[in-house]
Design a protein around this motif. Structure first.
Motif, PDB file in Angstrom:
ATOM      1  N   THR A   1       0.839  -1.198   0.000  1.00 48.15           N
ATOM      2  CA  THR A   1       0.000   0.000   0.000  1.00 48.15           C
ATOM      3  C   THR A   1       0.873   1.247   0.000  1.00 48.15           C
ATOM      4  O   THR A   1       1.825   1.331   0.770  1.00 48.15           O
ATOM      5  N   PRO A   2       0.569   2.233  -0.862  1.00 47.82           N
ATOM      6  CA  PRO A   2       1.385   3.453  -0.882  1.00 47.82           C
ATOM      7  C   PRO A   2       1.519   4.077   0.494  1.00 47.82           C
ATOM      8  O   PRO A   2       0.540   4.209   1.222  1.00 47.82           O
ATOM      9  N   GLY A   3       2.738   4.425   0.859  1.00 50.24           N
ATOM     10  CA  GLY A   3       2.983   5.046   2.159  1.00 50.24           C
ATOM     11  C   GLY A   3       3.434   4.065   3.224  1.00 50.24           C
ATOM     12  O   GLY A   3       3.917   4.460   4.277  1.00 50.24           O
ATOM     13  N   LEU A   4       3.278   2.746   2.965  1.00 53.49           N
ATOM     14  CA  LEU A   4       3.661   1.761   3.978  1.00 53.49           C
ATOM     15  C   LEU A   4       5.007   1.112   3.682  1.00 53.49           C
ATOM     16  O   LEU A   4       5.530   0.364   4.502  1.00 53.49           O
ATOM     17  N   GLU A   5       5.548   1.381   2.487  1.00 52.97           N
ATOM     18  CA  GLU A   5       6.796   0.732   2.118  1.00 52.97           C
ATOM     19  C   GLU A   5       7.900   1.087   3.120  1.00 52.97           C
ATOM     20  O   GLU A   5       8.067   2.230   3.499  1.00 52.97           O
ATOM     21  N   GLY A   6       8.659   0.064   3.494  1.00 53.35           N
ATOM     22  CA  GLY A   6       9.811   0.296   4.359  1.00 53.35           C
ATOM     23  C   GLY A   6       9.474   0.583   5.810  1.00 53.35           C
ATOM     24  O   GLY A   6      10.356   0.965   6.580  1.00 53.35           O
ATOM     25  N   ARG A   7       8.201   0.408   6.204  1.00 55.49           N
ATOM     26  CA  ARG A   7       7.826   0.741   7.578  1.00 55.49           C
ATOM     27  C   ARG A   7       7.533  -0.499   8.410  1.00 55.49           C
ATOM     28  O   ARG A   7       7.037  -0.395   9.523  1.00 55.49           O
ATOM     29  N   ALA A   8       7.821  -1.682   7.886  1.00 57.53           N
ATOM     30  CA  ALA A   8       7.492  -2.924   8.587  1.00 57.53           C
ATOM     31  C   ALA A   8       8.159  -2.990   9.962  1.00 57.53           C
ATOM     32  O   ALA A   8       7.538  -3.375  10.953  1.00 57.53           O
ATOM     33  N   LYS A   9       9.428  -2.612  10.038  1.00 59.07           N
ATOM     34  CA  LYS A   9      10.148  -2.702  11.314  1.00 59.07           C
ATOM     35  C   LYS A   9       9.481  -1.827  12.370  1.00 59.07           C
ATOM     36  O   LYS A   9       9.323  -2.243  13.531  1.00 59.07           O
ATOM     37  N   GLY A  10       9.072  -0.621  11.995  1.00 63.55           N
ATOM     38  CA  GLY A  10       8.391   0.263  12.941  1.00 63.55           C
ATOM     39  C   GLY A  10       7.100  -0.340  13.452  1.00 63.55           C
ATOM     40  O   GLY A  10       6.779  -0.229  14.639  1.00 63.55           O
ATOM     41  N   PHE A  11       6.355  -0.997  12.555  1.00 58.55           N
ATOM     42  CA  PHE A  11       5.099  -1.629  12.968  1.00 58.55           C
ATOM     43  C   PHE A  11       5.371  -2.770  13.959  1.00 58.55           C
ATOM     44  O   PHE A  11       4.663  -2.922  14.959  1.00 58.55           O
ATOM     45  N   TRP A  12       6.397  -3.578  13.661  1.00 57.20           N
ATOM     46  CA  TRP A  12       6.717  -4.684  14.569  1.00 57.20           C
ATOM     47  C   TRP A  12       7.182  -4.163  15.931  1.00 57.20           C
ATOM     48  O   TRP A  12       6.837  -4.744  16.973  1.00 57.20           O
ATOM     49  N   LEU A  13       7.943  -3.085  15.938  1.00 55.71           N
ATOM     50  CA  LEU A  13       8.392  -2.517  17.212  1.00 55.71           C
ATOM     51  C   LEU A  13       7.212  -1.993  18.024  1.00 55.71           C
ATOM     52  O   LEU A  13       7.168  -2.161  19.254  1.00 55.71           O
ATOM     53  N   ASP A  14       6.242  -1.372  17.355  1.00 48.81           N
ATOM     54  CA  ASP A  14       5.025  -0.938  18.049  1.00 48.81           C
ATOM     55  C   ASP A  14       4.300  -2.141  18.630  1.00 48.81           C
ATOM     56  O   ASP A  14       3.823  -2.111  19.768  1.00 48.81           O
TER      57      ASP A  14
END
Length: 357
Positions: free
Chosen positions: A174-187
């Motif tokens: 989804t546009p805007g979510l690329e490269g943010r997986a690590k941040g989501f897992w940390l949350d």
């Protein structure tokens, strides 16, 4: 409406700006006018406006001093500088302070409108990003609670399935979510930590700062996260009294089979476990980290959430299906747990269906 503070020591300029800012159907409204930088700073500190339009030369505090002081009090506020031709180099310096734009006197309506359109677009994007962030944190928190439950119950199959679902969600294209997986897992780990601490009364060692060393690659992350949860499950397993755990787990299965019975009670569960209600209550809390009634309520509400995803099911029928003959009481309990009514929850899921609340 986006709130604006105008700061200028010339009354005519303030009046002109107010008239130009509050054009028909304008998304901006002027909430304050200041004659000097000190007065403007008071407005900003108290009201935290979305936009400040300020002259670059003013008594008490000039434009740059005002911006510098205001940054620590209202970091989200956007600034636009007004300057005369003699102050042009000064205005350029202001851009290095993070000022959105500057206007030269005399102010031309079409130039001001262009700047306001740009500021509006920026504010709209900030609002959308903040809303998306809140929605995603709500999703992550709800999943973290389910994950913590599966971990606490040592349900490896459920845990693995949940992690697979989250991997797909966090690795979305989804546009805007690329490269943010690590941040989501940390949350997610942060929320799981909180849930585990509550369940164990602080006796279970949490994930700590292990998440800081996680990979940036989404696929590698999936394996690293599962390893973290596997090690944590081993810690929990070693800390348990397994005889008690087995008995409580059997009772949990009993509750899952009978939660729709409105009259299901702690006495019924204790009888099934073959122990006294008082001892059962204590052992149940030690096993699951919450009281019997809270566990039963959560069980019913989680099932209600599943049923609410069926657009053909009426909410009062769902209430009956999870053990509530009194629909208003069901709606009250649901809202207390999730912060929204059953019908609002359904709308948030993008479902329009028959409703009773």
């Amino acid at each position: 409406m986006y709130r604006v503070v105008v700061a200028d020591d010339e009354m005519l300029i303030k009046r002109t700006l107010k008239k130009l800012i509050e054009y028909e159907n304008s998304p901006f409204t002027v909430i304050g006018e200041a004659e000097d930088g000190g007065e403007a700073l008071e407005w900003i500190s108290v009201h935290r406006p979305e936009l400040v339009i300020t002259d670059i030369r003013m008594p008490v505090l000039d434009g740059l001093e005002l911006i510098s002081e205001a940054r620590s009090r209202a970091p989200e506020t956007i600034f636009v500088i007004i300057s005369g031709h003699d102050d042009f180099s000064y205005a350029q310096q202001a851009l290095r302070f993070g000022v959105a734009d500057y206007l030269l006197k005399p102010i031309k309506p079409d130039q001001l409108r262009e700047v306001l359109d740009k500021v509006e677009a920026s504010l709209d994007q900030i609002n959308r990003s903040e809303l998306e962030r809140r929605d995603r944190l709500w999703f992550i928190k709800s999943r973290a609670e389910v994950l913590a439950e599966a971990l606490w119950l040592l349900n490896g199959e459920s845990l693995s399935g949940l992690l697979d679902d989250l991997h797909r969600e966090f690795s979305s294209s989804t546009p805007g979510l690329e490269g943010r997986a690590k941040g989501f897992w940390l949350d997610l780990l942060s929320f799981v930590n909180g849930a585990l601490e509550e369940k164990s009364s602080g006796t279970i060692l949490l994930f700590g700062d292990k998440g800081a060393d996680l990979s940036e690659d989404p696929d590698a992350l999936r394996g690293e996260i599962e390893s973290l949860f596997t090690r944590k499950a081993d810690e929990i397993r070693q800390s348990r009294n397994w005889q008690s755990h087995h008995n409580m787990k059997r009772t949990a299965d009993f509750l899952k089979e009978n939660y729709s019975n409105e009259k299901l009670s702690l006495q019924d569960a204790a009888d099934y476990a073959g122990i006294s209600p008082s001892y059962f209550s204590r052992m149940f809390k030690e096993e699951f980290g919450i009281s019997f009634i809270h566990y039963l309520t959560r069980l019913r509400m989680e099932r209600a959430c599943e049923l609410l995803r069926d657009p053909l099911a009426k909410t009062y029928e769902i209430a009956y299906a999870v053990g509530y003959q009194d629909y208003p009481h069901f709606a009250k309990v649901f809202k207390k747990l999730y912060g929204v009514s059953p019908s609002y929850y359904r709308k948030a899921m993008g479902l329009d269906a028959p409703s009773s609340d």
